[in-house]
Design an enzyme around this catalytic site. Structure first.
Site, PDB file in Angstrom:
ATOM      1  N   TRP A 275      -9.675 -36.556 -66.451  1.00 41.01           N
ATOM      2  CA  TRP A 275      -9.314 -37.967 -66.575  1.00 41.01           C
ATOM      3  C   TRP A 275      -9.403 -38.356 -68.059  1.00 41.01           C
ATOM      4  O   TRP A 275     -10.331 -37.956 -68.765  1.00 41.01           O
ATOM      5  CB  TRP A 275     -10.271 -38.833 -65.739  1.00 41.01           C
ATOM      6  CG  TRP A 275     -10.038 -40.287 -65.972  1.00 41.01           C
ATOM      7  CD1 TRP A 275      -9.036 -41.044 -65.469  1.00 41.01           C
ATOM      8  CD2 TRP A 275     -10.808 -41.144 -66.833  1.00 41.01           C
ATOM      9  NE1 TRP A 275      -9.122 -42.318 -65.956  1.00 41.01           N
ATOM     10  CE2 TRP A 275     -10.195 -42.423 -66.796  1.00 41.01           C
ATOM     11  CE3 TRP A 275     -11.934 -40.958 -67.629  1.00 41.01           C
ATOM     12  CZ2 TRP A 275     -10.679 -43.511 -67.507  1.00 41.01           C
ATOM     13  CZ3 TRP A 275     -12.417 -42.041 -68.341  1.00 41.01           C
ATOM     14  CH2 TRP A 275     -11.798 -43.297 -68.282  1.00 41.01           C
TER      15      TRP A 275
ATOM     16  N   ASP B 111      -1.688 -56.351 -63.143  1.00 49.66           N
ATOM     17  CA  ASP B 111      -2.333 -55.131 -62.647  1.00 49.66           C
ATOM     18  C   ASP B 111      -3.317 -55.475 -61.535  1.00 49.66           C
ATOM     19  O   ASP B 111      -3.261 -56.557 -60.932  1.00 49.66           O
ATOM     20  CB  ASP B 111      -2.986 -54.390 -63.836  1.00 49.66           C
ATOM     21  CG  ASP B 111      -3.033 -52.888 -63.659  1.00 49.66           C
ATOM     22  OD1 ASP B 111      -3.914 -52.417 -62.921  1.00 49.66           O
ATOM     23  OD2 ASP B 111      -2.191 -52.176 -64.247  1.00 49.66           O
ATOM     24  N   ASP B 112      -4.237 -54.579 -61.293  1.00 47.16           N
ATOM     25  CA  ASP B 112      -5.212 -54.667 -60.210  1.00 47.16           C
ATOM     26  C   ASP B 112      -5.953 -56.015 -60.195  1.00 47.16           C
ATOM     27  O   ASP B 112      -6.279 -56.555 -61.251  1.00 47.16           O
ATOM     28  CB  ASP B 112      -6.225 -53.530 -60.455  1.00 47.16           C
ATOM     29  CG  ASP B 112      -7.073 -53.241 -59.243  1.00 47.16           C
ATOM     30  OD1 ASP B 112      -7.011 -53.998 -58.273  1.00 47.16           O
ATOM     31  OD2 ASP B 112      -7.804 -52.234 -59.301  1.00 47.16           O
TER      32      ASP B 112
ATOM     33  N   ASP C 166      -0.161 -47.059 -57.956  1.00 47.87           N
ATOM     34  CA  ASP C 166      -1.351 -46.353 -58.415  1.00 47.87           C
ATOM     35  C   ASP C 166      -1.969 -45.551 -57.274  1.00 47.87           C
ATOM     36  O   ASP C 166      -1.678 -45.791 -56.084  1.00 47.87           O
ATOM     37  CB  ASP C 166      -2.345 -47.406 -58.944  1.00 47.87           C
ATOM     38  CG  ASP C 166      -3.347 -46.850 -59.933  1.00 47.87           C
ATOM     39  OD1 ASP C 166      -3.419 -45.621 -60.084  1.00 47.87           O
ATOM     40  OD2 ASP C 166      -4.069 -47.662 -60.555  1.00 47.87           O
ATOM     41  N   MET C 167      -2.857 -44.632 -57.601  1.00 50.66           N
ATOM     42  CA  MET C 167      -3.546 -43.792 -56.608  1.00 50.66           C
ATOM     43  C   MET C 167      -4.805 -43.277 -57.296  1.00 50.66           C
ATOM     44  O   MET C 167      -4.713 -42.448 -58.185  1.00 50.66           O
ATOM     45  CB  MET C 167      -2.604 -42.647 -56.236  1.00 50.66           C
ATOM     46  CG  MET C 167      -2.986 -41.833 -55.046  1.00 50.66           C
ATOM     47  SD  MET C 167      -4.016 -40.437 -55.463  1.00 50.66           S
ATOM     48  CE  MET C 167      -3.909 -39.469 -53.997  1.00 50.66           C
ATOM     49  N   ASN C 168      -5.967 -43.812 -56.878  1.00 53.40           N
ATOM     50  CA  ASN C 168      -7.156 -43.619 -57.706  1.00 53.40           C
ATOM     51  C   ASN C 168      -8.266 -42.756 -57.124  1.00 53.40           C
ATOM     52  O   ASN C 168      -9.431 -42.921 -57.484  1.00 53.40           O
ATOM     53  CB  ASN C 168      -7.737 -44.985 -58.086  1.00 53.40           C
ATOM     54  CG  ASN C 168      -6.920 -45.642 -59.180  1.00 53.40           C
ATOM     55  OD1 ASN C 168      -6.653 -45.041 -60.210  1.00 53.40           O
ATOM     56  ND2 ASN C 168      -6.493 -46.866 -58.945  1.00 53.40           N
TER      57      ASN C 168
ATOM     58  N   ASP D  91      -5.007 -42.956 -68.742  1.00 57.31           N
ATOM     59  CA  ASP D  91      -5.765 -44.182 -68.997  1.00 57.31           C
ATOM     60  C   ASP D  91      -6.262 -44.213 -70.432  1.00 57.31           C
ATOM     61  O   ASP D  91      -6.777 -45.241 -70.889  1.00 57.31           O
ATOM     62  CB  ASP D  91      -6.949 -44.293 -68.033  1.00 57.31           C
ATOM     63  CG  ASP D  91      -6.517 -44.874 -66.698  1.00 57.31           C
ATOM     64  OD1 ASP D  91      -5.406 -45.444 -66.636  1.00 57.31           O
ATOM     65  OD2 ASP D  91      -7.270 -44.753 -65.724  1.00 57.31           O
TER      66      ASP D  91
ATOM     67  N   ARG E 252     -14.583 -44.267 -56.081  1.00 57.74           N
ATOM     68  CA  ARG E 252     -14.274 -45.623 -56.534  1.00 57.74           C
ATOM     69  C   ARG E 252     -14.376 -46.602 -55.354  1.00 57.74           C
ATOM     70  O   ARG E 252     -13.521 -47.461 -55.167  1.00 57.74           O
ATOM     71  CB  ARG E 252     -12.882 -45.685 -57.160  1.00 57.74           C
ATOM     72  CG  ARG E 252     -12.775 -46.767 -58.240  1.00 57.74           C
ATOM     73  CD  ARG E 252     -11.342 -47.020 -58.659  1.00 57.74           C
ATOM     74  NE  ARG E 252     -11.310 -47.914 -59.800  1.00 57.74           N
ATOM     75  CZ  ARG E 252     -10.286 -48.689 -60.103  1.00 57.74           C
ATOM     76  NH1 ARG E 252      -9.199 -48.688 -59.381  1.00 57.74           N
ATOM     77  NH2 ARG E 252     -10.328 -49.470 -61.148  1.00 57.74           N
TER      78      ARG E 252
ATOM     79  N   CYS F 205       1.581 -43.697 -61.018  1.00 59.38           N
ATOM     80  CA  CYS F 205       0.335 -43.667 -61.783  1.00 59.38           C
ATOM     81  C   CYS F 205      -0.726 -43.104 -60.855  1.00 59.38           C
ATOM     82  O   CYS F 205      -0.644 -43.282 -59.644  1.00 59.38           O
ATOM     83  CB  CYS F 205      -0.002 -45.113 -62.180  1.00 59.38           C
ATOM     84  SG  CYS F 205      -1.668 -45.354 -62.808  1.00 59.38           S
TER      85      CYS F 205
ATOM     86  N   LYS G 262       4.040 -50.891 -60.388  1.00 55.22           N
ATOM     87  CA  LYS G 262       3.190 -49.769 -60.800  1.00 55.22           C
ATOM     88  C   LYS G 262       2.464 -49.300 -59.543  1.00 55.22           C
ATOM     89  O   LYS G 262       1.680 -50.055 -58.959  1.00 55.22           O
ATOM     90  CB  LYS G 262       2.195 -50.246 -61.859  1.00 55.22           C
ATOM     91  CG  LYS G 262       1.210 -49.189 -62.329  1.00 55.22           C
ATOM     92  CD  LYS G 262       0.353 -49.771 -63.454  1.00 55.22           C
ATOM     93  CE  LYS G 262      -0.742 -48.846 -63.913  1.00 55.22           C
ATOM     94  NZ  LYS G 262      -1.637 -49.532 -64.873  1.00 55.22           N
TER      95      LYS G 262
END
Ligand code: DGJ
Length: 729
Positions: free
Chosen positions: A198, A365-366, A477-479, A547, A442, A525, A475
């Site tokens: 990361w 964003d988030d 995302d996948m975290n 990031d 997370r 992302c 966007k």
């Protein structure tokens, strides 16, 4: 004709402009690899199959069948029958026994290329690509194996994929199915891979291959930060401009393996495919399984030529988005600006200031949904938080539009927070092993995308938001990685299908999205760049690179990424300093020059940054307008690498007609008491004369490339400069 079959010699021949690929059949119908390398123009033969040397082919000497199989350069090796190197296909029969042996049955050659069912794959017109499908069969299992080769002559690319068809009456278990194999004699090969973590993705690594197996892989359920589904075998001394390079790149976004095995007889078997760990596919009567595609490039002119082949190929034959060849809007994303701490007024303040500087889109964003004021809740509850987004989403988007900016939004659709309405109502929708507490990462779980009800819920959550306002960018995302693999929905015997079914679910969701919203600009992302792979490019023309937005760390990340991916795909933003990932302070100008090599945007609180930085933004946005086409459509040349010399970095974008070349130079560390630095530039017409913008200096392309260009009057650390050359008429 790119594909030919010589019936008399039983040789398949694939030609691109600069390479030739040959396969041949033994008397028994084994398909063997003869040659891959520089383009051949004359008659071809099959003696490289070594059928005249012991161990002879099984029809000559049955006793030696296993010895033959253990050394023959098999085009698609199968497991359990005496070839003890890595196999590509392991199949277990109904009695529980593993063994598969395939022989050639028939083939078909046709113009164009068929799509791969449920999977992203390259495409091309009848004029651009020709395909060979070779059907092999194991009559004992009742299994057909269709090996597909598509030849893109102009880009020097051959793509490969494999389809299985159960034509018998047994329930087969496919325990391994790779997509490509390359059996070659060793030429002292080194293996070049892209390694990372990361915030420091895709750093180039290289080393000599040793006896045994060396691989890149992922078992994380995504292609991963750690290893890229790519490797190249290169001859010693390979540089940007010379050396033999064999590249293999996997068009897949889940678990993969790419491996080189140096055998006892000094042959190298290179394979690529879905990782067999926790993979087993049930193939019942008349069912088919499609394995993903591998993109192969051969270059005899070093890494640079390989890079430009991949870039052209992905831009011409993988990215479908209408933005592929279009200018991308300069966006400002509020993540590093505000994290979760924002509301409508804050976003509008940013939008007003951004507009004044020439920025074209605001991305929220988030943190805009559920009660998500930090990252421990609400994933899955895709309802606008009107406490923050006062007046609602449509109001916000309309206001942003009135200011003169487009609007984009963030989702993480594949996830669910334990603290969410969705999880409280549907705990069985999360991937978990019954009776075992699943690991949170997370503070979130992964949704079971093998389920139709989950797919429909996820899709509608995203689509209904997009339908509700004028949103032009997403966007996605996948975290987190996947673990505790268990589905409450799949049958016991299907549990090992979950990893692959999950990826198919992601593809289905993105397919639906780009079909319903064809004008949407989608950016994939995954905690930065953990799913930067060719599969994702099929749906989104750009992917968030990392990031880590620090200009210096980005030199290595973007160098590794650009080894195979076009610059137009690399999400890159200017952020504030001290940098949020490394704490480093770099000049605003350098941050702009490094981000210019990607999609270009901002990720900072424009209302708060120092005035001297803020004042530079209008010039930077003008710079983007001047160069975006050159960078997006041009040829990329790597001139010097900071990861190798530890002092400076340099690359160039040259227009296809070589009329214009933009050279970016970054001096990472200054040195005292030195002469000007000489760089051998690339990308120029040797016959051409070029004017260096902002000066009266004229240079011939030949001198710039052969004698070099001098970097003069340059002191300081982390400094950068653009050199723009235009061909003088
Ligand atoms: C990870 C992404 O890489 C970031 O850019 C940001 O969108 C965060 N997720 C938000 O949670």
């Amino acid at each position: 004709m790119a594909v030919r079959y010589n019936e008399e010699r039983k040789i398949f021949r694939l030609d691109t402009d600069k390479s030739t690929y040959l396969m041949g059949l033994t008397p028994e119908g084994y398909l063997g690899h003869i040659y891959y390398g520089d383009r051949l123009f004359k008659r071809v033969d099959n003696y490289m199959l070594r059928m005249e040397e012991a161990p002879f082919t099984p029809s000559v000497n049955k006793r030696e069948k296993s010895a033959f199989l253990d050394s023959f350069p098999m085009e698609y090796p199968t497991g359990g029958i005496g070839d003890f190197r890595e196999s590509c296909l392991n199949v277990r029969n109904e009695a529980g026994q593993m063994g598969c042996e395939i022989h050639y049955v028939t083939h078909e050659i046709y113009k164009g290329k068929k799509p791969l069912k449920g999977l992203p794959a390259s495409f091309g017109t009848d004029d651009e690509v020709e395909t060979l499908d070779i059907t092999c069969e194991d009559p004992v299992l009742g299994l057909q194996v269709i090996l597909s080769y598509s030849v893109f002559e102009k880009e020097n690319v051959i793509t490969r994929s494999v389809r299985l068809h159960n034509t018998g009456s047994q329930h087969l278990k496919i325990e391994k199915v790779y997509s490509a194999c390359l059996d070659m004699d060793n030429e002292d090969f080194e293996m070049l891979t892209l390694q990372g973590a990361w915030a420091r993705e895709r750093h180039i690594q290289q080393g000599k291959i040793r006896y045994g197996k060396q691989m890149v892989s992922s078992v994380r359920g995504e292609s991963s930060h750690q290893q890229q589904p790519f490797f190249a075998l290169i001859t010693p001394g390979t540089s940007q401009q010379q050396g033999k390079v064999y590249g293999m790149h996997f068009v897949y976004s889940g678990n993969f393996i790419g491996q080189a095995e140096l055998s006892q007889f000094d042959s190298v078997r290179a394979v690529m495919g879905i990782n067999q760990e926790e993979f087993c596919w049930n193939l019942k009567e008349d069912q088919e399984f499609q394995a993903p595609e591998v993109v192969m490039v051969y270059s005899s002119e070093g890494l640079g030529q390989m890079t430009r082949s991949y870039h052209d190929f992905y831009r011409n034959h993988m990215i479908r988005s209408k933005y592929n060849h279009k200018k991308r809007p300069i966006l400002i994303n509020n993540w590093e600006a505000t994290y979760f701490d924002f509301d409508t007024e804050k976003l509008l303040d940013i939008a007003r200031e951004a507009k004044a500087c020439g920025i074209e889109m605001l991305v929220m964003d988030d943190g805009w949904f559920g009660v998500r004021n930090n990252d421990d809740c609400s994933l899955g509850d895709w309802k606008v938080n009107t406490d923050k987004i006062t007046g609602g989403l449509k109001h916000l988007v309309d206001e942003v539009n009135k200011i003169g900016l487009d609007f984009g939004i963030w989702f993480e659709p594949e996830m669910v927070s334990p603290d969410s309405e969705l999880y409280r109502n549907h705990p069985e929708w999360a991937i978990q092993i019954q009776g075992r507490e699943a690991a949170q990462s997370r503070q979130q779980y992964v949704l079971d995308l093998s389920r139709r009800d989950v797919l429909d819920y996820v899709y509608e959550s995203v689509a209904s938001i997009l339908r509700s306002a004028n949103i032009v960018y997403v966007k996605w995302d996948m975290n987190r990685c996947l673990c505790d693999l268990g589905s409450a929905y799949l049958e016991k015997e299907q549990q090992q299908e979950l990893f692959h079914r999950y990826v198919l679910g992601v593809y289905e969701l993105q397919e639906r999205l780009v079909t319903e919203f064809p004008d949407l600009l989608l950016e994939n992302c995954s905690s930065g760049g953990a799913r930067f792979d060719p599969g994702m490019l099929y749906y989104s023309p750009q992917i968030w690179c990392s990031d880590d937005t620090d200009a210096i760390e980005r030199l290595s990340i973007q160098e590794g990424t650009a080894l195979v991916y076009p610059l137009s795909t690399m999400g890159a933003h200017v952020s504030d300093c001290p940098n949020h990932s490394v704490g480093r302070v770099t000049p605003f100008e350098t941050r702009g020059h490094v981000a210019l090599t990607g999609t270009f945007g901002y990720e900072l609180d424009i209302t708060k940054i120092p005035q001297e930085d803020r004042k530079m933004i209008p010039d930077q946005t003008r710079m983007y307008h001047k160069y975006h086409e050159l960078i997006r459509e041009g040829d990329y040349y790597r001139i010097a690498s900071y990861s190798e010399n530890h002092l400076y970095d340099c690359w160039a974008a040259a227009s296809k007609d070589k009329k214009e070349v933009l050279v970016t130079y970054v001096q990472v560390l200054g040195r005292p008491n030195v002469h000007s630095r000489r760089l051998f530039l690339q990308g120029f017409d040797p016959e051409g004369v070029y004017l260096l913008e902002g000066t009266q200096e004229k240079y011939t392309g030949e001198m710039l490339m052969k004698c070099g260009f001098l970097i003069r009057d340059f002191t300081g650390d982390f400094k950068s400069r653009l050199y723009h050359f235009m061909k003088a008429e």
